[in-house]
Structure formats: structure tokens, C-alpha cells
Design a protein around this motif. Sequence first.
Motif, short mmCIF file in Angstrom:
data_model
loop_
_atom_site.label_atom_id
_atom_site.label_comp_id
_atom_site.label_asym_id
_atom_site.label_seq_id
_atom_site.Cartn_x
_atom_site.Cartn_y
_atom_site.Cartn_z
N PRO A 142 0.82 -1.33 -0.15
CA PRO A 142 0.02 0.04 -0.19
C PRO A 142 0.66 1.34 0.01
CG PRO A 142 0.15 -0.96 2.22
CD PRO A 142 0.85 -1.85 1.25
N GLU B 259 -1.24 4.53 0.04
CA GLU B 259 -1.90 4.60 1.36
C GLU B 259 -0.87 5.12 2.64
OE1 GLU B 259 -4.92 4.70 1.45
OE2 GLU B 259 -5.26 4.73 3.31
N VAL B 260 0.45 4.39 2.59
CA VAL B 260 1.39 4.90 3.64
C VAL B 260 1.70 6.62 3.10
CG1 VAL B 260 2.38 2.81 4.06
CG2 VAL B 260 3.46 4.40 2.32
N ALA C 190 7.90 -4.06 1.66
CA ALA C 190 7.27 -3.13 2.58
C ALA C 190 7.76 -1.96 2.51
CB ALA C 190 7.66 -3.83 4.24
N GLN D 146 3.29 3.28 7.98
CA GLN D 146 4.01 1.96 7.85
C GLN D 146 3.09 1.08 7.47
OE1 GLN D 146 7.85 1.34 9.73
NE2 GLN D 146 7.69 -0.74 9.40
N ASP D 147 3.58 0.28 6.35
CA ASP D 147 2.93 -1.02 5.68
C ASP D 147 3.34 -2.09 6.62
OD1 ASP D 147 2.37 -3.33 4.16
OD2 ASP D 147 4.19 -2.75 2.91
N ILE E 86 -0.52 0.77 8.62
CA ILE E 86 -1.53 0.27 7.58
C ILE E 86 -1.65 -1.30 7.44
CG2 ILE E 86 -1.99 0.30 4.98
CD1 ILE E 86 -1.70 3.20 6.25
N GLU F 196 -2.67 -4.36 5.94
CA GLU F 196 -3.42 -5.25 4.89
C GLU F 196 -2.48 -6.46 4.86
OE1 GLU F 196 -3.00 -3.23 0.99
OE2 GLU F 196 -4.12 -1.54 1.61
N GLU G 273 -0.64 -9.75 4.48
CA GLU G 273 0.45 -10.13 3.53
C GLU G 273 0.08 -11.73 3.38
OE1 GLU G 273 1.89 -8.95 1.04
OE2 GLU G 273 3.85 -9.99 0.90
#
Lengths: 772, 288
Positions: A419, A422-423, A630, A656-657, A719, A721, A723
Motif C-alpha cells: 500500500p 496509502e502510506v 514493505a 508504515q505498511d 497500514i 493489509e 500479506e
Amino acid sequence: MSCLQAAVSAVEHTSVVIDTKERSRDRGVGADVSRPDGVPKVQGRFAFSSDLWADNFLWGHTLRSPHPSALISNIDIGPALAFGGVHAVLLASDVPGQLNFGLDHQDQPVLAADQVRYVGEPVALVAAEHPDIARRAAEAIVVNYEVIAPLTDSEAASEAPPMHPDGNVIRRLGIRHGDLSLTGEVVVEGSYEVGMQDQAFMGPESGMALPEEDGGVELFVSTQWLHVDRSQIAACLGLAEEQVRITLAGVGGAFGAREDLSLQVHLCLLAQHTQKPVKMVYSRDESFLGHVHRHPAKMCYRHHADRQGHLIKVEARIVLDGGAYASSSAAVIANASCFAAGPYKVLAAEVEGLAVRTNNPPCGAMRGFGAVQTCFAHEAQMDKLAAALGMDPVELRLLNALAPGDRLITGQVITGAFPVAEVIRQCAQAPSPVLPPTNDYRDLPGGSGRTTKAEDTVRGTGFAVGFKNLMFSEGFDDYSSAACRVSNGVATITCACAEVGQGFVTLAQQIARTELSVDEVILAPAQTVTSKSAGSTSASRQTWMSGGAVQAACRKVREQILSDVGAKWDVSPDGLVLRDGMVVCIDGQRQASLAQLTAEQDYEADVVFRHVPTQTLDENGQGNIHVSFACAAHRVIVDVDPDLGLVRVRDITTAQDVGRILNPTQALGQIEGGIAQGVGLALMEEIVLDDGLVRNNSFTDYVIPTTLDMPEVTIAAFIEEPEPGAPYGAKGIGEPPTISSSAAVAAAVRDATGLSLERIPIRPYDIALADH
Amino acid sequence: MTNVIVARSVDEALATLSEAPDITILAGGTDLMVEINRGLRQLNSVIALAQVPELHRWSIGEDRLMIGAGVTYTTMLNTKLAQAAPALAQAARTVGSPPIRNAGTLGGNLGTASPAGDTLPVLAALNASIVLDGPSGERCLSLEEFMVGVKRTCLAPGELIKAVEMDHLSGGQEYLKIGPRNAMVISMAGVALAVDRKAKQVRCALGAVAANIPRASEAEAWVGERINWDSGTGVDSVLAQEFGQRMAAESSPIDDHRSTAAYRRHAVGVLAARALQRVFSEGTNGYV
């Protein structure tokens, strides 16, 4: 107490019994479980590898080269042997097995025989009854050096006469992606430089080796990867791998610097030779010479974009100074090159990466592993491009942000969660903290030196985004192993994963509680005797890899238990669950205590966990070489005193992802610590070299951020999401905070001063004496 | 094994020193222990001064202050000494971390005699006398006489630093220091400035920009003549800038791994200009 017991007692801290009053559901995955070693560390009760003790042990000391380049014509150990209390003085000729070691290929001598190639290279070893005797005896060894002019310019290295039989080019690679004839309407160029950062862990290299009756050796040491140490030690000692038994001792930080061997073979040699336990603890000065550093980089960039800001082509040339020996330079230059364009879509890219050998100190792994250097460059380029386009720098980044389904410059299509937009969005949209002018010196540039008042400062804001791979790449067979045993309702996890501060000691227990519904989890010491390799604690990989291995082992045990109970009750195991320490039939009719069941019979499982295989790069630098990625973004506010060139970082906001957070406090700890290292690289941390000589190998002169240098860290967002393929969807968290924080600090200082500042660390004179 | 003698009085310490003039003197240990840990110094015997009550005394007189050699940075920072010699408190604050400031002493800073020693420019600006005692009795030296080079003093065998006396001034004082980060640093450049309203003098000394701790006497004289001492005015930014340049001209810094000579000289100018403006434009000059 025997030597062995004494040494073992020093590492007992790794076995931690959990308070059974707290229920597992509160202490499982996702819970804010505190580190078992946290309080002991704060109270000074944690046994580090420097605290090892045994009866009648000897102290080891290393004689090191004072020259960056010299031939050794003669060594006289007589004066050292004349010291009372000296038990051994060893040279290269005393190495019984392979003379060289190395992570990728074996090019580094255990002890220099006829040539030294960097300041600090080990030449001789002494074991004595007191550390002062060992040191003084080592200093009494007479080494006749024939000094050679050192090769210290990385850009001249590839053309210079070879300073090592393997040549001066450690790796040269080219990435050619897309239609290279493309050009952009807007072109920006820059040359960037990153200085040599040190990992600066607090616990210096230390350990103890004990001779074993079978001719083997037992080693207690702080390291990042027990099994790769074992294979290198065994080769150098001429032993079978099983004869080298390694147990992890308390680690005081690593950050990449413990991936290579330092004193491991030396300790074992001395223990074998004297048939006594031998301990070594590097002094701080020695530690700076005794481990690899982050590669200094010189980078030339050209970015092409269309008028709307779409990236058309990125051209880059990256030269990393690998120092005297290869270490992991080949993998670091691959990372630097693969991530050279940043987390952006780009139609074409041409990158030349070069890692060279010089007579500077060897460089290898450090948090961020090549991505830090190029992030500094590509983010400066993105800001330059935004200025040339008259675009908002955040908008430019959003416009070009990579997303799943897009291709990297290596041709790899991104799968899984990634993302980037998004970050960027979350970090940029977070409310800016209110930071009114202050005359509290603690919040001003110059800090306690009281150099600066609010009216002497200018403010700047910077933004940067970075990314890197998780786990090992380029076709490496990357795996971890773990065993789980449940007995009397207590789970014991055995895994050789090196806890270096990343938090596996907590996560392993959380995972076992979640999977097995047990309260009490014991994490056995990490060792090579009964465990298979867990791989390296690096590359942000252990939560995924060893966490994945622990999860799989626990699940296998759970299946066995449910299968046995199902058979006993004549129900399908699918109709059984583990809940609150009970096996419960979902019909609600029957339940049995796990403690009872596992009192009658132990349940055990042993698993090896692998991530999906990766490919190697082809001749054009193309290939699916990575597993997962990442990303993180950082927004930095600085106040700068331009007259004195002093900086106070006031706020760092990050998104951060993370895939999924398994332990919020540990996640925050990784992010704050990683940012501190990024701030250090941006503003102060550099090994200062003068023709190959290290000028600041002490914490007096190698400075790292204090609380007056670190700002508040604001988490705009984790964030989450998940993995695919990762346990619970969790990504490694440790490296992204370091990758773009340096770049964002530099961007903020540029914003405040209007200077181009193409080098980090930014020194006060780079600002105060700049040509305006 | 190292033999450690814990002295309980100055007389006892002097008696020990006269018997063993090469004995190592241990005060707070914040410099000595670093040298030992780095293997730069081997000790045969040590005399520890931390238990000598006389060395911990300090007093504030109308014209002069007396500070025992064993007085710590924390004491200089947290007692009435901080009001009596604000620049000394400011210098003390820049030293290390709280544990280091609890251990390190004024006498130790003098004994180490580093050009980067933080209290030294303040002592120079306050016309300090360093009181030594030894086999041939007591003697008082200026800092210039005492510190003869980089980490070299004229302390004779058997002598110890007993106390430091310095001016108790009514005017403003400043100590400004630059290091490679915002706290816990060795000075890259430091400026001490003290105003003596009675004598109508501005006194300045420089740290970490010469082999010794120079008083910038020409700049002092130049600025002293341009201040309206009755009103305390006359210091504008133009004057301050020129004063800074004159101060910079009196520094003789070097290039080393911590910084460059050019930056240090520049920094002296900026710090001096700011210090001058602060002492003449601000109501309070105390430690913030």
C-alpha cells in the motif's frame, strides 16, 4: 560449578516462564505482551554475552593491524610468550582448517598471514589469565610491516591494481528495464553521497568458547545467525559441524553488524589450543574496528518525467565502497540497485551498480541493507523533480506510487499487499503537530550548548518514502525451523532464531498461546545442538520465517491432539477446538483439559518453514528475485540554525505498511528505534576516515542521537493489509523506519535552508559555510 | 593489582603524594576511567580524593568565589553557585549526562587540561586563580600559567589542585558551546563571555579553538570602549557582528575529525556576537 554449567547459567534468561494467572487469549497474537527480557535489561540483571563466566577461564585478545595496507614480512611472538600468565599466542599458521571465512564467499583471513588490508584486521591472538596481560602481551608482539599506499577511493578502485586475489570488483550489475530510448520532457540530475554509518550497538562483541572432550568446541556468543556461524567456524577449525555447538548468549543489539563473524573463530581457536574456556570482550574502540559498517555510497542520478509528472525513465550509477573484504556486499549492491528508483512506477530504467574493494574498513549488512543509500538519492530526486514541475512533492509521489500488479524495474510484478499510496496519503494527511516558537534550549538547535534562540532558526518540512524486500532474495534457499512440545499443558518452543532485540522471544510465546490455547510457554535457548537453522535475524525476516515455523509447529501439535481426542471420542477432529486450555467439542457435549491430555502423553512437532522460491537476476538485471516488500513514509519537521548549521528535529510522523501488528508496543519500538538510526545517519553518524585510518572509533566521537536529538515520533497509521503467505499476514517491521527517515530529515533541512545538501550526514559546516 | 588509597583530608593526600609523587590522582574519574577502559593508561597506585571534605567546599564572597577542586558539575549547576557564576553553570550543564555531572569535578576538568574542557573558558573569563598545594607549599596560578599546553599543566610532582578562586561579577555571563549533537558532546567551539560592570570590561575566552584557552583581549578592549557603561547600551547587531569577527580572528583552530578550522572560526564569530547581544539585551542572564 563446572565451566559448562556456569556458561549455561548465563544464558538461562532465554527460558522464560509465563505467569499462568493471565489467560492466553489476552496474551496471544495481537496483544501488547511485554518483553520477558525488558525489565531485566532495564534493571541491569540481564546476562549479556560479556557477562559469561566459567571456572579457570582465560581472556583472549586480538592484535590488529594499525595500517590500512601493508605486507607482513615477519612476526616475532617471543616477547608475548615471555609474559607470565600467557597461555597461547596464535598466528595464521595456527589455523587448522580453512584459512579464510566469509558470508558469501570466503575471502577474509581468520588471521592475516602475509598482508593486511584494513586498519583493525586481526593479525594475532593471545590467551592469558588476565585481560590486561593478554592485551599487553599482544602489544608486545613484533610485526614487521612493509607499508603500502592504501586504495581508499571507491570510484578509482575498479581500475586500480587488485588489492586482493579476487580483484577489486566485488559485484557489478546492470538493470536494463523497458525502452531505454525513452526520454522525458522534464529531466533532473543529481550526485549524492552517503557516509559510512556504524550499527553502534551497545553490547560489544563478546563470547566464551569451551573445549569439549570429543575434540569439538562449545561457543556462547552474541550473533544474528547461529548456524551460519557454525559452518564457518567448523570449516576454519577443520571440525565436523556437529562438533561446534553454539548457544546464543545475551545480545546487546545487532542491526546487521553481527551477521559476519568477528571473534567466533578466534575464541574457538584459543579454547582448542589451550584446552581451557576462553572469553573475549571487545572494547568499544575495538568494536568499531571489529565489525562491518554500512556501505558509503556515491550515486549519480537522472530522472525523466513527462509534463504531468509521470516518471518515464530513471538512470542511476551507484558505487558502494565494500572495504577490504566482500562480506555481504554482493547482496547489498543488488538491493541498492533494485530499489534505486524507489517505490514508483517507471517505464524504463538503467541502473549500474558497483560494489568495490578498497583498503577502507569492510562494509556489510546494516538495517536497510542498500535501500537506505538509494532512498536518500531517489527521494532527493523526487523533490527536485517536483520543483522542476512546479508540483507538490507529495502529489508527485502519489501519482507515481507502485501498487500490486505493477512492475518493479527488475520486471517483477508486485503481488501481495503493497500500500504505497496509502502510506503516503496517511502520513501526509496526518495533522501537523503544533510547535510554537520556544526558548527552551532542549527544543532548539544546539540543545544544551544554548547556542540558539527561536529567532535564530528557520523551519522546514520534508517528506520521503522508501521500501525494500523482506527476507532473502536472488534464489537463496531461505528457511527457518522450529519445534513445539506440549507436556502437562505447557508448551516448549525450540528455535535457533537469534533474539537481537527484534522481539521473537515475545512473539514466539504469543503465537504458541494463540495456536494452542496454553497459558505457559517456555522458549528454550537458541542453540545448534538440537535445532536446525532458523536463518538470519536480518532482512526483516524472523517474524515471518521463524514466526511462521513456530506457528506451523504449533498447528501440527494441535492437529495431533485433536486427532487423538477425536479418535477417543469418536468424533471428527473438525468438530473439536482448543479454547481456554481445554479441548472442546463444538457440540458442547464434551471437553477435556489440555494439561490432563498432555500429562498422559507429550505431543511434539518439528517443522521447516520456507517462503516461496525466488529467481536470480538475468543479464539485464531482470527477474522475480524478491518474496515480498514493505514500505513506509516519513514527514519530518526541523528547526535549523542556518548561521551555525545546527539542526533540531522537532517531529517525525510516519505511516508504515506492516501487514498486521502482532504486538503494538514492539512495533512502536521498532519504528522509534529505526527512526533514531535514520536521524543519526542524516545528521551525525559517520565513521570518519583519513586515508584508511579510522579517526573516531569511540562513543566520544562517533555520536548517535540523544533524547535532545530525537523528536516525538507520531504514528499516523499502521497500514494493516495482511500479506498472503505470512503468519497472520504480518510483515517485518524493523527496516522501513530506517530507510526513508534519513531522506526525510535531509529533505526538511533542504526546505529550511534552500541548500541542495546532496550528502548525508549533513555536517554543520555544510550549512553554515555553504555558498548561497 | 592497583593499590588504591582513599584520602580523608588534604594533609593526608599531600603526605601520600609526597611519598609517591607518581601516584595517579582520581577525582570524579570521568576522564581517567575512559583512559583506563581504552587501555591508554596503566595504573600502579591511585589516590582517590572523593572522600576529602575540604575539596568539596565552596563559598560565595562579595568579590570572589571559592570552589573546591572536588565540587561536581551538578553542584555548580544546582546550588547558589549557579547564580553567582551563571556561565560556569551553563558550562557544567553541557558536560555529559546527569551521572557524569554527578561524578565529574572542577578540579578534574583542570587536571585534564583539554582545550575542549568546558569550564576552562569560563574560568579564564572570570580571572580564576588555581590554588595548588604541595611539597613547597601553596601557590596560586592563572589558567594561562597553569595550563601549558594540550592536556599539559604545570602541576609539579606531589602537588594537587585544591581550589579555584574566581571573580564574583555583577554583569551578565554566557557560555555557548557547539558540539556534534545537541547534548553530551565534546566541544567543537565554545565561547565564554562575562561582563564586569565595575571595571567596565567585557571579558571573553575561547574553548576548543586553540592549544590553550585564549582570552580574546583585543576584542575585549575594542568592545569595552564602545559600550555605554552608564546605560548598558550600545550593543546593536552591527557592533555584535564586528565583535564576533574580532573574536574569530583571535582564535587559532585546527582541522580534525570533529570539524574544520574554517567552521570553528566561523562558529566563534557567531557565538560571540550572540553572547554579547544576550548579555546586553536581556534582563536575566541566569541559567535557563
